[in-house]
Design a protein around this motif. Structure first.
Motif, PDB file in Angstrom:
ATOM      1  N   SER A 157       1.494   3.529   1.972  1.00 56.01           N
ATOM      2  CA  SER A 157       2.313   3.761   3.459  1.00 56.01           C
ATOM      3  C   SER A 157       4.123   3.461   2.777  1.00 56.01           C
ATOM      4  O   SER A 157       4.730   3.217   3.937  1.00 56.01           O
ATOM      5  N   SER A 158       3.607   2.299   2.090  1.00 54.43           N
ATOM      6  CA  SER A 158       5.089   1.198   2.095  1.00 54.43           C
ATOM      7  C   SER A 158       5.644   2.781   1.978  1.00 54.43           C
ATOM      8  O   SER A 158       7.359   2.433   1.564  1.00 54.43           O
ATOM      9  N   PHE A 187       6.460   6.078   2.403  1.00 57.32           N
ATOM     10  CA  PHE A 187       6.666   6.400   3.342  1.00 57.32           C
ATOM     11  C   PHE A 187       7.756   6.363   4.309  1.00 57.32           C
ATOM     12  O   PHE A 187       8.163   6.820   5.371  1.00 57.32           O
ATOM     13  N   THR A 188       7.887   4.870   4.104  1.00 58.08           N
ATOM     14  CA  THR A 188       8.731   4.130   5.055  1.00 58.08           C
ATOM     15  C   THR A 188      10.519   3.820   4.836  1.00 58.08           C
ATOM     16  O   THR A 188      11.062   3.489   4.963  1.00 58.08           O
ATOM     17  N   THR A 217       1.370  12.202  -4.558  1.00 57.05           N
ATOM     18  CA  THR A 217       1.998  11.655  -3.545  1.00 57.05           C
ATOM     19  C   THR A 217       3.563  10.801  -3.567  1.00 57.05           C
ATOM     20  O   THR A 217       3.808  10.744  -2.680  1.00 57.05           O
ATOM     21  N   ASP A 256       0.967  -0.892  -0.241  1.00 54.93           N
ATOM     22  CA  ASP A 256      -0.415  -0.637   0.167  1.00 54.93           C
ATOM     23  C   ASP A 256       1.328   1.188  -0.398  1.00 54.93           C
ATOM     24  O   ASP A 256       1.901   1.292   0.215  1.00 54.93           O
TER      25      ASP A 256
END
Length: 225
Positions: A126-127, A129-130, A160, A124
């Protein structure tokens, strides 16, 4: 008397030396691959090393991207593949039966079959942003790693992905400053702009190596004196 050696003769001798050395190694490659001549203008490529913890399919894709200009040269693709393996994975490659690999396709099939358990599922947003750029990681390597992760994200708005890339970059670098001053709207634009900074980074690294060599030579001369 000065003896001049033609480039063609030098290339022949280098290839003969390579084939001779290859025969002394218990290589998984067939003789056809080992004896194939390498292109004259080919320079060795730096790969992200596979350490048995990442997706093997992504790693094959990474090699194909890096070798884009040489994908039709099957023997060369095979010879470059082991260079992309970290020590544990290289040990697997070294233990393949001698002469059992006759093409890049067969090598990839064996490789993916061995490490298929590492295959990554869809990610997803969020990966993204890691991800963080490592201190010693060059821009080209970081771009490749980020884009590989982005390709596994099911739904990702262009803006994004750009914001995630900005946050992941090392602050204060020329390219990061460029993104802050003028932020691209899509990743294609970001990647296109990054090309110039990648070339600049490579040129600076080459100049630094030359300076280091000259400095070492000067120190050696001083010691001799």
């Amino acid at each position: 008397m000065i003896i001049r050696v033609r480039k063609e003769d030098l290339q022949i001798k280098e290839n003969e030396a390579f084939r001779s050395a290859a025969r002394t190694v218990n290589s998984p490659f067939t003789d056809k691959i080992l004896n194939a001549l390498s292109p004259r203008k080919f320079s060795m490529i730096v790969f992200i090393l596979f350490d048995r913890t990442t997706d093997p399919i992504d790693h094959v894709y990474h090699i194909q991207l890096k070798m884009a200009l040489n994908t039709e040269n099957d023997p060369l693709m095979c010879k470059c593949f082991p260079i992309s393996l970290a020590r544990p994975a290289f040990k697997w490659f070294k233990n393949l039966p001698r002469g059992s690999v006759d093409s890049f396709r067969s090598l990839c099939d064996r490789f993916i079959g061995q490490y298929y358990g590492n295959k990554c599922s869809a990610k997803d947003i969020s990966s993204l942003f890691t991800i963080k750029q490592h201190d010693d990681e060059r821009l080209q390597a970081f771009l490749t790693r980020f884009n590989l992760t982005k390709s596994m994200v099911i739904e990702c708005y262009p803006s994004t992905a750009v914001q995630a890339f900005k946050l992941a970059m090392t602050r204060g670098t020329p390219f990061h400053t460029s993104l802050v001053v003028n932020t691209p709207k899509i990743m294609d634009e970001l990647n296109e702009r990054a090309d110039g900074f990648v070339h600049l980074e490579e040129e600076e690294a080459a100049n630094a190596r030359k300076t280091s060599i000259i400095s070492t030579e000067k120190k050696s001369k001083v010691k001799i004196r």
